[in-house]
Motif scaffolding. Structure first.
Motif, PDB file in Angstrom:
ATOM      1  N   THR A  49       0.899  -1.313  -0.057  1.00 45.70           N
ATOM      2  CA  THR A  49       0.046  -0.090   0.114  1.00 45.70           C
ATOM      3  C   THR A  49       0.707   1.180  -0.083  1.00 45.70           C
ATOM      4  OG1 THR A  49      -1.646  -1.130   1.150  1.00 45.70           O
ATOM      5  CG2 THR A  49      -1.790   1.217   1.282  1.00 45.70           C
ATOM      6  N   PHE A  50       0.936   1.919  -0.996  1.00 43.28           N
ATOM      7  CA  PHE A  50       2.098   3.007  -1.407  1.00 43.28           C
ATOM      8  C   PHE A  50       1.212   4.243  -0.716  1.00 43.28           C
ATOM      9  CE2 PHE A  50       3.981   6.384  -4.035  1.00 43.28           C
ATOM     10  CZ  PHE A  50       5.089   6.453  -3.342  1.00 43.28           C
ATOM     11  N   CYS A  51       1.541   4.442   0.524  1.00 41.78           N
ATOM     12  CA  CYS A  51       0.961   5.615   1.197  1.00 41.78           C
ATOM     13  C   CYS A  51       2.380   6.857   1.210  1.00 41.78           C
ATOM     14  CB  CYS A  51       0.809   5.320   2.971  1.00 41.78           C
ATOM     15  SG  CYS A  51       0.046   6.719   3.679  1.00 41.78           S
ATOM     16  N   THR A  52       1.961   7.998   0.525  1.00 40.89           N
ATOM     17  CA  THR A  52       3.043   9.101   0.528  1.00 40.89           C
ATOM     18  C   THR A  52       3.161   9.706   1.609  1.00 40.89           C
ATOM     19  OG1 THR A  52       1.090  10.559  -0.403  1.00 40.89           O
ATOM     20  CG2 THR A  52       2.586   9.366  -2.178  1.00 40.89           C
ATOM     21  N   GLY A  53       1.854   9.773   2.568  1.00 34.27           N
ATOM     22  CA  GLY A  53       1.819  10.468   3.778  1.00 34.27           C
ATOM     23  C   GLY A  53       2.652   9.807   4.937  1.00 34.27           C
ATOM     24  N   SER A  54       2.758   8.370   5.071  1.00 36.01           N
ATOM     25  CA  SER A  54       3.574   7.572   5.930  1.00 36.01           C
ATOM     26  C   SER A  54       5.063   7.811   5.772  1.00 36.01           C
ATOM     27  CB  SER A  54       2.898   6.475   5.981  1.00 36.01           C
ATOM     28  OG  SER A  54       1.608   6.405   6.718  1.00 36.01           O
ATOM     29  N   LEU A  55       5.210   7.429   4.420  1.00 34.71           N
ATOM     30  CA  LEU A  55       6.753   7.062   3.888  1.00 34.71           C
ATOM     31  C   LEU A  55       7.156   8.685   3.856  1.00 34.71           C
ATOM     32  CD1 LEU A  55       6.348   4.551   1.112  1.00 34.71           C
ATOM     33  CD2 LEU A  55       7.414   4.071   3.242  1.00 34.71           C
ATOM     34  N   GLY A  56       6.366   9.576   3.618  1.00 38.88           N
ATOM     35  CA  GLY A  56       6.910  11.011   3.284  1.00 38.88           C
ATOM     36  C   GLY A  56       7.313  11.631   4.637  1.00 38.88           C
ATOM     37  N   VAL A  57       6.873  11.194   5.759  1.00 37.88           N
ATOM     38  CA  VAL A  57       7.582  11.887   7.012  1.00 37.88           C
ATOM     39  C   VAL A  57       9.044  11.724   7.167  1.00 37.88           C
ATOM     40  CG1 VAL A  57       7.464  11.772   9.413  1.00 37.88           C
ATOM     41  CG2 VAL A  57       5.185  11.586   8.084  1.00 37.88           C
ATOM     42  N   ARG A  58       9.394  10.620   6.417  1.00 40.34           N
ATOM     43  CA  ARG A  58      10.895  10.629   6.490  1.00 40.34           C
ATOM     44  C   ARG A  58      11.506  11.436   5.364  1.00 40.34           C
ATOM     45  NH1 ARG A  58      13.179   5.738   9.540  1.00 40.34           N
ATOM     46  NH2 ARG A  58      15.043   6.140   8.163  1.00 40.34           N
ATOM     47  N   ALA A  59      12.591  12.403   5.575  1.00 39.48           N
ATOM     48  CA  ALA A  59      13.207  13.133   4.284  1.00 39.48           C
ATOM     49  C   ALA A  59      13.986  12.110   3.554  1.00 39.48           C
ATOM     50  CB  ALA A  59      14.174  14.173   5.048  1.00 39.48           C
ATOM     51  N   ASP A  60      14.391  11.085   4.052  1.00 37.75           N
ATOM     52  CA  ASP A  60      15.325  10.142   3.301  1.00 37.75           C
ATOM     53  C   ASP A  60      14.547   9.086   2.496  1.00 37.75           C
ATOM     54  OD1 ASP A  60      14.349   8.836   5.505  1.00 37.75           O
ATOM     55  OD2 ASP A  60      16.091   7.548   5.794  1.00 37.75           O
ATOM     56  N   ASN A  61      13.172   9.127   2.495  1.00 39.72           N
ATOM     57  CA  ASN A  61      12.381   8.588   1.632  1.00 39.72           C
ATOM     58  C   ASN A  61      11.955   9.283   0.276  1.00 39.72           C
ATOM     59  OD1 ASN A  61      12.073   6.083   2.834  1.00 39.72           O
ATOM     60  ND2 ASN A  61      10.474   6.623   4.149  1.00 39.72           N
ATOM     61  N   ASP A  62      12.703   8.963  -0.807  1.00 40.15           N
ATOM     62  CA  ASP A  62      12.417   9.526  -2.090  1.00 40.15           C
ATOM     63  C   ASP A  62      10.914   8.693  -2.685  1.00 40.15           C
ATOM     64  OD1 ASP A  62      12.181  10.106  -4.917  1.00 40.15           O
ATOM     65  OD2 ASP A  62      14.349  10.455  -5.021  1.00 40.15           O
ATOM     66  N   LEU A  63       9.879   9.446  -2.454  1.00 43.05           N
ATOM     67  CA  LEU A  63       8.791   8.806  -2.922  1.00 43.05           C
ATOM     68  C   LEU A  63       8.580   8.550  -4.378  1.00 43.05           C
ATOM     69  CD1 LEU A  63       6.287  11.218  -0.788  1.00 43.05           C
ATOM     70  CD2 LEU A  63       7.050   8.918  -0.155  1.00 43.05           C
ATOM     71  N   ALA A  64       9.014   9.577  -5.317  1.00 42.41           N
ATOM     72  CA  ALA A  64       9.033   9.297  -6.641  1.00 42.41           C
ATOM     73  C   ALA A  64       9.907   7.807  -6.977  1.00 42.41           C
ATOM     74  CB  ALA A  64       9.086  10.101  -7.442  1.00 42.41           C
ATOM     75  N   ALA A  65      10.971   7.719  -6.331  1.00 40.82           N
ATOM     76  CA  ALA A  65      12.074   6.760  -6.547  1.00 40.82           C
ATOM     77  C   ALA A  65      11.376   5.173  -6.183  1.00 40.82           C
ATOM     78  CB  ALA A  65      13.279   7.050  -5.969  1.00 40.82           C
ATOM     79  N   ILE A  66      10.631   5.435  -4.916  1.00 41.79           N
ATOM     80  CA  ILE A  66      10.027   4.256  -4.194  1.00 41.79           C
ATOM     81  C   ILE A  66       8.965   3.813  -5.358  1.00 41.79           C
ATOM     82  CG2 ILE A  66       8.623   3.301  -2.434  1.00 41.79           C
ATOM     83  CD1 ILE A  66      10.359   5.262  -0.656  1.00 41.79           C
ATOM     84  N   ALA A  67       8.163   4.948  -5.793  1.00 43.56           N
ATOM     85  CA  ALA A  67       7.065   4.361  -6.679  1.00 43.56           C
ATOM     86  C   ALA A  67       7.477   3.705  -8.127  1.00 43.56           C
ATOM     87  CB  ALA A  67       6.157   5.570  -7.155  1.00 43.56           C
ATOM     88  N   GLN A  68       8.935   4.194  -8.637  1.00 42.83           N
ATOM     89  CA  GLN A  68       9.337   3.511  -9.692  1.00 42.83           C
ATOM     90  C   GLN A  68       9.824   2.196  -9.407  1.00 42.83           C
ATOM     91  OE1 GLN A  68      12.984   5.044 -11.504  1.00 42.83           O
ATOM     92  NE2 GLN A  68      11.489   5.697 -13.231  1.00 42.83           N
ATOM     93  N   GLN A  69      10.628   2.147  -8.336  1.00 42.69           N
ATOM     94  CA  GLN A  69      11.108   0.998  -7.894  1.00 42.69           C
ATOM     95  C   GLN A  69      10.550  -0.183  -7.707  1.00 42.69           C
ATOM     96  OE1 GLN A  69      14.053   1.288  -4.363  1.00 42.69           O
ATOM     97  NE2 GLN A  69      14.502  -0.934  -4.518  1.00 42.69           N
ATOM     98  N   PHE A  70       9.292   0.224  -6.967  1.00 43.23           N
ATOM     99  CA  PHE A  70       8.370  -0.953  -6.460  1.00 43.23           C
ATOM    100  C   PHE A  70       7.126  -0.822  -6.956  1.00 43.23           C
ATOM    101  CE2 PHE A  70      11.271  -0.314  -2.810  1.00 43.23           C
ATOM    102  CZ  PHE A  70      11.954  -1.400  -2.753  1.00 43.23           C
ATOM    103  N   GLY A  71       6.908  -0.167  -8.259  1.00 43.27           N
ATOM    104  CA  GLY A  71       5.521   0.058  -8.948  1.00 43.27           C
ATOM    105  C   GLY A  71       4.897  -1.075  -9.191  1.00 43.27           C
ATOM    106  N   PHE A  72       5.670  -2.338  -9.621  1.00 42.61           N
ATOM    107  CA  PHE A  72       4.778  -3.474 -10.022  1.00 42.61           C
ATOM    108  C   PHE A  72       4.409  -4.388  -8.701  1.00 42.61           C
ATOM    109  CE2 PHE A  72       9.363  -4.285  -9.195  1.00 42.61           C
ATOM    110  CZ  PHE A  72       9.510  -5.558  -8.658  1.00 42.61           C
ATOM    111  N   ARG A  73       4.818  -3.753  -7.475  1.00 40.19           N
ATOM    112  CA  ARG A  73       4.444  -4.262  -6.382  1.00 40.19           C
ATOM    113  C   ARG A  73       3.146  -3.531  -5.772  1.00 40.19           C
ATOM    114  NH1 ARG A  73       6.382  -9.547  -4.475  1.00 40.19           N
ATOM    115  NH2 ARG A  73       8.467  -9.628  -5.107  1.00 40.19           N
ATOM    116  N   ILE A  74       2.931  -2.223  -6.116  1.00 39.39           N
ATOM    117  CA  ILE A  74       1.972  -1.365  -5.569  1.00 39.39           C
ATOM    118  C   ILE A  74       0.470  -1.901  -6.179  1.00 39.39           C
ATOM    119  CG2 ILE A  74       0.963   0.896  -5.706  1.00 39.39           C
ATOM    120  CD1 ILE A  74       3.800   1.775  -6.150  1.00 39.39           C
ATOM    121  N   HIS A  75      -0.153  -2.213  -4.974  1.00 39.45           N
ATOM    122  CA  HIS A  75      -1.557  -2.814  -5.245  1.00 39.45           C
ATOM    123  C   HIS A  75      -2.905  -1.833  -4.583  1.00 39.45           C
ATOM    124  CE1 HIS A  75       0.400  -6.346  -6.312  1.00 39.45           C
ATOM    125  NE2 HIS A  75       0.569  -6.989  -5.399  1.00 39.45           N
TER     126      HIS A  75
END
Length: 412
Positions: A274-300
């Motif tokens: 579950t790609f939650c931009t709010g939860s992951l986005g609290v950490r400055a070291d989480n690059d949200l767009a990069a995570i979406a690209q890296q794990f896009g095929f796992r995002i349900h």
């Protein structure tokens, strides 16, 4: 994307007609009336589906698109011998959901508390109200109200001293308000954990560090994801909220590395996010767009919201959906590209369920009783903004050269 909203059942002050009128085709709900760990019977699942679809013959159709959440029992998180029965119950619930045609199931693996905030009505500059987390306020609860043994080691001395001074000046009502906010249970619940006995729940995790909790998570997913794969059900874990340890409890779904380890632990497509931009986005070291690209095929499943870090980076509040620290344009663009990749590869259903996560209490809802973060008008505004952003991105991509075909590679 499949536009959805969360609905907490017939007692939810936001109605199914409100969700229809917001432009949604899907409903995100759960059987909150059942105890955690129980098997979800087909009869209960079909009864909820019938409620969701009751007006479909005469109005814009809705369907139960996503389960949020099928909770994981604490026994599984703690890795106790009795977890085998609870895992078997979880597998049975997945089978029953699949028999009813529900194919997306969200869950989390946060110990004891599902999510944590210290203020449920933080006033924004426009007068609307948002959810907020303040590290010093949390320290007040931990050090002075709960008085957790060893808690002082988790806070900077300046924060601890400021928390003690703040507590000394608080009224009884302020103390009760902070306590109830921190101990609020699952989303959709109006009941908080009782302070008496809460320390015992924490004590049961005393011997469980991050490595142990991670091993217990991996064991769980190794037992349930293959079953989900056979059933055609997508499991999608929700990241920690907030994504760092609290109350001496470890959290192990907070970073891209955590996600990579989880997907490697059971390498089947049903083991997803579950790609939650709010939860992951609290950490400055989480690059949200990069995570979406890296794990896009796992995002349900997708939760789109924007949190805003404050001067103390552990402090944050829920910003407007297109504001805050999330680069929502870059994130939504990656998600649209992932849907296009799925379509190009002939992967069947390509529209990923998305809901506007949380929303400010605003306009008429300032006078209405709503679940924290789940008022109708604030989420309606968020969905409208996100739909407009998605529309503009799709038009822009259509005008460009066809995107390079991205092939999903399962992580070994």
């Amino acid at each position: 994307m499949l536009h959805t909203m969360r609905w907490f059942g017939p007692q939810d002050p936001v109605s199914l007609f409100d969700i229809r009128q917001a432009g949604c085709a899907g409903v995100v709900t759960a059987l909150h009336q059942l105890a955690v760990g129980e098997v979800w019977p087909v009869s209960e699942i079909r009864a909820r589906q019938q409620v969701v679809e009751a007006a479909n013959a005469t109005h814009a159709p809705l369907h139960w698109a996503v389960v949020e959440s099928l909770p994981v029992h604490e026994t599984i998180k703690k890795g106790l011998p009795a977890r085998e029965q609870y895992i078997a119950n979880y597998q049975a619930s997945l089978r029953n959901l699949a028999a009813c045609g529900i194919r997306t199931v969200c869950y989390n693996f946060m110990p004891v508390l599902d999510w944590s905030r210290t203020n449920l009505s933080y006033e924004m500059p426009d007068g609307s109200r948002a959810l907020r987390f303040v590290w010093q306020d949390f320290a007040v609860f931990d050090l002075c109200i709960l008085q957790r043994p060893g808690a002082a080691a988790d806070y900077e001395e300046a924060v601890a001293e400021a928390a003690r001074q703040q507590f000394a000046a608080m009224s009884a009502d302020e103390i009760a308000g902070l306590t109830n906010t921190v101990l609020l249970g699952l989303p959709g619940s109006e009941e908080a954990f009782a302070l008496a006995g809460f320390q015992k729940l924490l004590d049961e995790y005393a011997a469980i560090d991050a490595a142990t909790l991670r091993a217990n998570l991996h064991y769980f997913i190794q037992q349930v994801a293959p079953v989900a794969q056979e059933l055609g059900v997508n499991l999608c874990i929700h990241p920690d909220d907030p994504p760092y340890p609290l109350l001496g409890l470890p959290r192990v779904v907070s970073t891209a590395d955590d996600l990579a380890a989880l997907f490697a632990a059971c390498n089947v497509p049903a083991n997803g996010l579950t790609f939650c931009t709010g939860s992951l986005g609290v950490r400055a070291d989480n690059d949200l767009a990069a995570i979406a690209q890296q794990f896009g095929f796992r995002i349900h499943f997708i939760h789109l919201r924007a949190t805003k870090r404050e001067e103390n980076p552990r402090n944050f509040h829920e910003a407007d959906h297109l504001a805050g620290d999330a680069d929502m344009y870059a994130v939504v663009r990656e998600l649209v590209l992932e849907e296009q990749r799925r379509a190009a590869n002939g992967e069947g259903v390509t529209a990923i369920p998305m809901r506007p996560d949380h929303g400010h209490q605003m306009l008429d809802d300032l006078q209405n009783k709503t679940y924290p973060g789940y008022s109708a008008i604030g989420r309606l505004r968020g969905l409208a903004e996100l739909r407009g952003l998605e529309y503009g991105i799709r038009r822009g991509l259509a005008a460009e050269a066809p995107p390079t075909r991205r092939v999903a590679q399962l992580h070994a």
